[in-house]
Scaffold this active site. Structure first.
Site, short mmCIF file in Angstrom:
data_model
loop_
_atom_site.label_atom_id
_atom_site.label_comp_id
_atom_site.label_asym_id
_atom_site.label_seq_id
_atom_site.Cartn_x
_atom_site.Cartn_y
_atom_site.Cartn_z
N ALA A 278 -53.46 -2.11 -61.29
CA ALA A 278 -52.75 -0.83 -61.22
C ALA A 278 -53.45 0.35 -61.88
O ALA A 278 -53.29 1.49 -61.44
CB ALA A 278 -51.36 -0.98 -61.85
N PRO A 280 -55.91 3.30 -62.93
CA PRO A 280 -55.35 4.16 -63.98
C PRO A 280 -53.91 4.60 -63.77
O PRO A 280 -53.33 5.24 -64.63
CB PRO A 280 -56.28 5.38 -63.94
CG PRO A 280 -56.74 5.45 -62.53
CD PRO A 280 -56.87 4.02 -62.06
N GLY A 282 -52.25 6.22 -60.83
CA GLY A 282 -51.78 7.24 -59.90
C GLY A 282 -50.86 6.69 -58.84
O GLY A 282 -49.83 7.29 -58.50
N LYS A 283 -51.19 5.51 -58.32
CA LYS A 283 -50.37 4.89 -57.28
C LYS A 283 -49.06 4.38 -57.86
O LYS A 283 -48.01 4.43 -57.21
CB LYS A 283 -51.16 3.79 -56.58
CG LYS A 283 -52.41 4.30 -55.87
CD LYS A 283 -53.24 3.17 -55.30
CE LYS A 283 -54.52 3.70 -54.70
NZ LYS A 283 -55.41 4.32 -55.72
N ASP A 298 -52.33 -5.14 -64.69
CA ASP A 298 -53.75 -4.89 -64.91
C ASP A 298 -54.21 -5.78 -66.05
O ASP A 298 -53.43 -6.09 -66.96
CB ASP A 298 -54.01 -3.41 -65.25
CG ASP A 298 -55.45 -3.01 -65.01
OD1 ASP A 298 -55.75 -2.54 -63.90
OD2 ASP A 298 -56.28 -3.18 -65.93
N CYS A 393 -61.85 1.96 -52.73
CA CYS A 393 -62.51 3.26 -52.65
C CYS A 393 -64.00 3.07 -52.38
O CYS A 393 -64.84 3.81 -52.87
CB CYS A 393 -62.28 4.08 -53.91
SG CYS A 393 -62.79 3.27 -55.45
#
Length: 467
Positions: A278, A280, A282-283, A298, A393
Site C-alpha cells: 500500500a 506510500p 495515495g491509492k 505493507d 508503474c
C-alpha cells in the site's frame, strides 16, 4: 552512468591558447554563507546515487537530516541533484571538453562537485561567481579532492564562458539513458515512441493533486487545471505544505496516472478492499475517500506510519497491517484487491531520475518473478465474483501485459473486466488491444510547457468467477 567510458570526466584542464595563466578564485565575501550547505547536500546525494548506487530519496533524507536547511535550501538541493541525474550524460560530455587526463581513482567527491556546478551554470542559470566559488569551497573541504581546487576553478570558468554552446549540441537522451532501456522501449513501442517516452521522462514533472471533491474549484484556487482524468495539475506553486487546502486535508499529491488504478475498482462504497503493497498510500486514500473499508498492507512499518500520518491529515481512516505481501493471509476474502506491485518503476523517471542510474537489465526478470508470486498470493484473497486490480508503474511488458497474460493462464477462474471509465476520462490511446490500461510518459504532450506528460502505468482489471 557516472563511470561510463564514453563520458567519463578527465583531469587536467585543456588550456585555451589565448590564456597564459589560470588563477584560483577566492570565495566572494558572503557567498559561501549562502547556499553552501544546500550545494553540499546535493553533492552528497549525487555521490550516494552515482557512486554508491543507492536510491535518491533515502540519500536525500540522510543528507538533509544532518544539515540545518531552510525549506528553500532543501528545495534547491533537490533541484540540483535531480537536474544532474536527468542530464548526467550531457554534463559529463561538457566536462570532457575542458579536461584532458582521467581523474585519479581516489578523487573524493570531485566528479559530483563538478557535475553539480556545471548543472548550475548551464541549466539552472546560477550566477557564475556563486556556482564557481562555492564549488571550489566544496573541493577544498573534501579531504580526497582538496588538491583539485585549482582545477575546479579553472574548468568551471571555462564552462561558464563557452560551455553553453557545447551543451546545446548534445543529445542528452542518447548520452544519459542506458542503452538497454532504450532498446527495450524500442522493441516494445517502436523507435519514435521510445524516443518520445525518453524525452518526456527527462522533463521536470508538474504537481498533480487528487482532491476529495470539487476539482474545478480547487483548480481555480490553486491556479491549476483539471485534467481529463479528474486530477488537478498545478505549476510553480511553491511549497506544497503552504498551499491552501493542505492543512485541512482537502487533497493529496498523486500523479494523474497513479490515480487511475484505484478508479478502476469502481464503486467501492461499503466494500471490503485490500490494498496490497500500500505505501506510500495515495491509492489507500482514494479508496477510503470513496467509502471503502480499506485494509492497507505493507512490509515497512515506517512507510505505514507515514501512510497513517497522511490519512490523519486527510481525515480518512483505514486499517493498516505490517506484513510481507508474499505471506499475507486473511480468513475472510475481500470484495476488491488492489495490487500495486513492486516493479522497476521505469514509468516514473520524471519523478525519480535516479532510476536511470540504478536499474539494470537483470532487474526486470527478477521483479517479474516477484510480481507473479504476488499475483498468486492475491488470487485467493478475492472473493467469488470479486475484483482484482493489478498495476505497476513500469513500462516493461514483462511487468505488465505479459504478467497479466501469464496470470490468466494460471488462473482460469479470472477473466478481464471492462475498465469502466469513459473515453473522455481514459482515451482509447491509453488502452491496450486487450482492454487494459497503459499510459506512457509522453502522453498529455498537448498541455502547455511545464505542465505536460504523466507517469507511465499499466493496470488490468480482473474479475473472479462467481462460483
Amino acid at each position: 552512468m557516472t563511470t561510463s567510458n564514453r563520458n567519463r570526466p578527465v583531469a587536467s584542464v585543456k588550456r585555451d591558447p589565448r590564456r597564459s595563466t589560470v588563477r584560483t578564485a577566492a570565495p566572494r565575501a558572503g557567498v559561501a554563507a549562502d547556499g553552501l550547505a544546500a550545494r553540499d547536500a546535493a553533492v552528497s546525494v549525487l555521490f550516494t546515487v552515482l557512486v554508491e548506487k543507492r536510491p535518491m530519496d533515502d540519500a536525500f533524507a540522510r543528507a538533509t537530516a544532518t544539515r540545518d536547511l531552510a525549506p528553500r535550501d532543501r528545495a534547491f538541493a533537490r533541484l540540483i541533484a535531480t537536474t544532474v541525474l536527468r542530464n548526467c550524460g550531457a554534463l559529463q560530455a561538457v566536462l570532457k571538453t575542458y579536461l584532458a587526463k582521467p581523474l585519479p581513482e581516489h578523487q573524493g567527491r570531485l566528479e559530483q562537485i563538478l557535475l553539480a556546478a556545471v548543472a548550475q551554470l548551464l541549466i539552472l542559470k546560477t550566477p557564475p561567481h556563486a556556482a564557481i566559488s562555492l564549488a571550489v569551497d566544496q573541493c577544498r573541504a573534501d579531504k580526497a579532492g582538496q588538491r583539485f581546487a585549482g582545477l575546479v576553478n579553472a574548468v568551471l570558468r571555462r564552462v561558464s564562458e563557452s560551455g553553453a554552446g557545447r551543451f546545446e549540441t548534445l543529445d542528452n537522451v542518447a548520452l544519459t539513458f542506458p542503452d538497454w532501456l532504450l532498446q527495450k522501449w524500442t522493441a516494445a513501442y517502436g523507435a519514435s515512441v521510445a524516443r518520445d517516452i525518453a524525452s518526456a521522462s527527462l522533463a521536470e514533472p508538474a504537481l498533480d493533486l487528487t482532491v476529495k471533491s470539487d476539482a474545478a474549484g480547487w483548480a481555480e484556487r490553486l491556479n491549476g487545471v483539471v485534467l481529463p482524468t479528474g486530477s488537478v495539475r498545478c505549476q510553480g506553486v511553491g511549497r506544497v505544505e503552504e498551499l491552501e487546502g493542505y492543512a485541512d486535508g482537502e487533497w493529496w499529491v498523486q500523479d494523474a496516472a497513479a490515480a487511475l488504478p484505484a478508479k478502476l475498482c469502481g464503486d467501492v462504497r461499503g466494500l471490503r478492499v485490500l490494498d496490497l503493497c500500500a505505501a506510500p498510500g495515495g491509492k489507500t486514500a482514494q479508496l477510503a475517500s470513496a467509502g471503502a473499508n480499506v485494509v492497507a498492507v505493507d512490509k515497512s512499518a515506517g512507510r505505514l506510519e507515514r501512510l497513517q500520518e497522511n490519512l490523519s491529515r486527510l481525515q480518512l481512516a483505514a486499517e493498516t497491517q505490517t506484513a510481507n505481501a508474499l505471506t499475507f493471509q486473511s480468513e475472510t476474502p475481500f470484495d476488491v484487491v488492489l495490487l500495486d506491485a513492486p516493479c522497476t518503476s521505469t514509468g516514473t523517471i520524471r519523478r525519480h531520475p535516479d532510476i536511470l542510474h540504478l536499474k539494470r537489465p537483470e532487474d526486470v526478470p527478477a521483479l517479474a518473478s516477484l510480481q507473479s508470486k504476488l499475483l498468486d498470493v492475491a488470487a485467493p484473497l478475492v472473493k467469488p465474483g470479486g475484483l482484482l486490480v493489478y498495476c505497476t508503474c513500469s513500462l516493461e511488458p514483462e511487468e505488465g501485459e505479459e504478467q497479466t497474460a501469464q496470470f490468466l493462464a494460471r488462473h482460469p477462474e479470472f477473466s478481464r473486466s471492462p475498465l469502466g471509465l469513459d473515453e473522455d476520462t481514459l482515451p482509447l490511446l491509453w488502452r491496450t488491444a486487450d482492454g487494459d490500461l497503459r499510459t506512457l510518459p509522453s502522453f498529455l504532450a498537448e498541455m502547455p510547457e511545464g505542465g505536460r506528460y504523466l507517469d507511465g502505468f499499466y493496470a488490468a482489471k480482473l474479475v473472479k468467477a462467481a462460483g
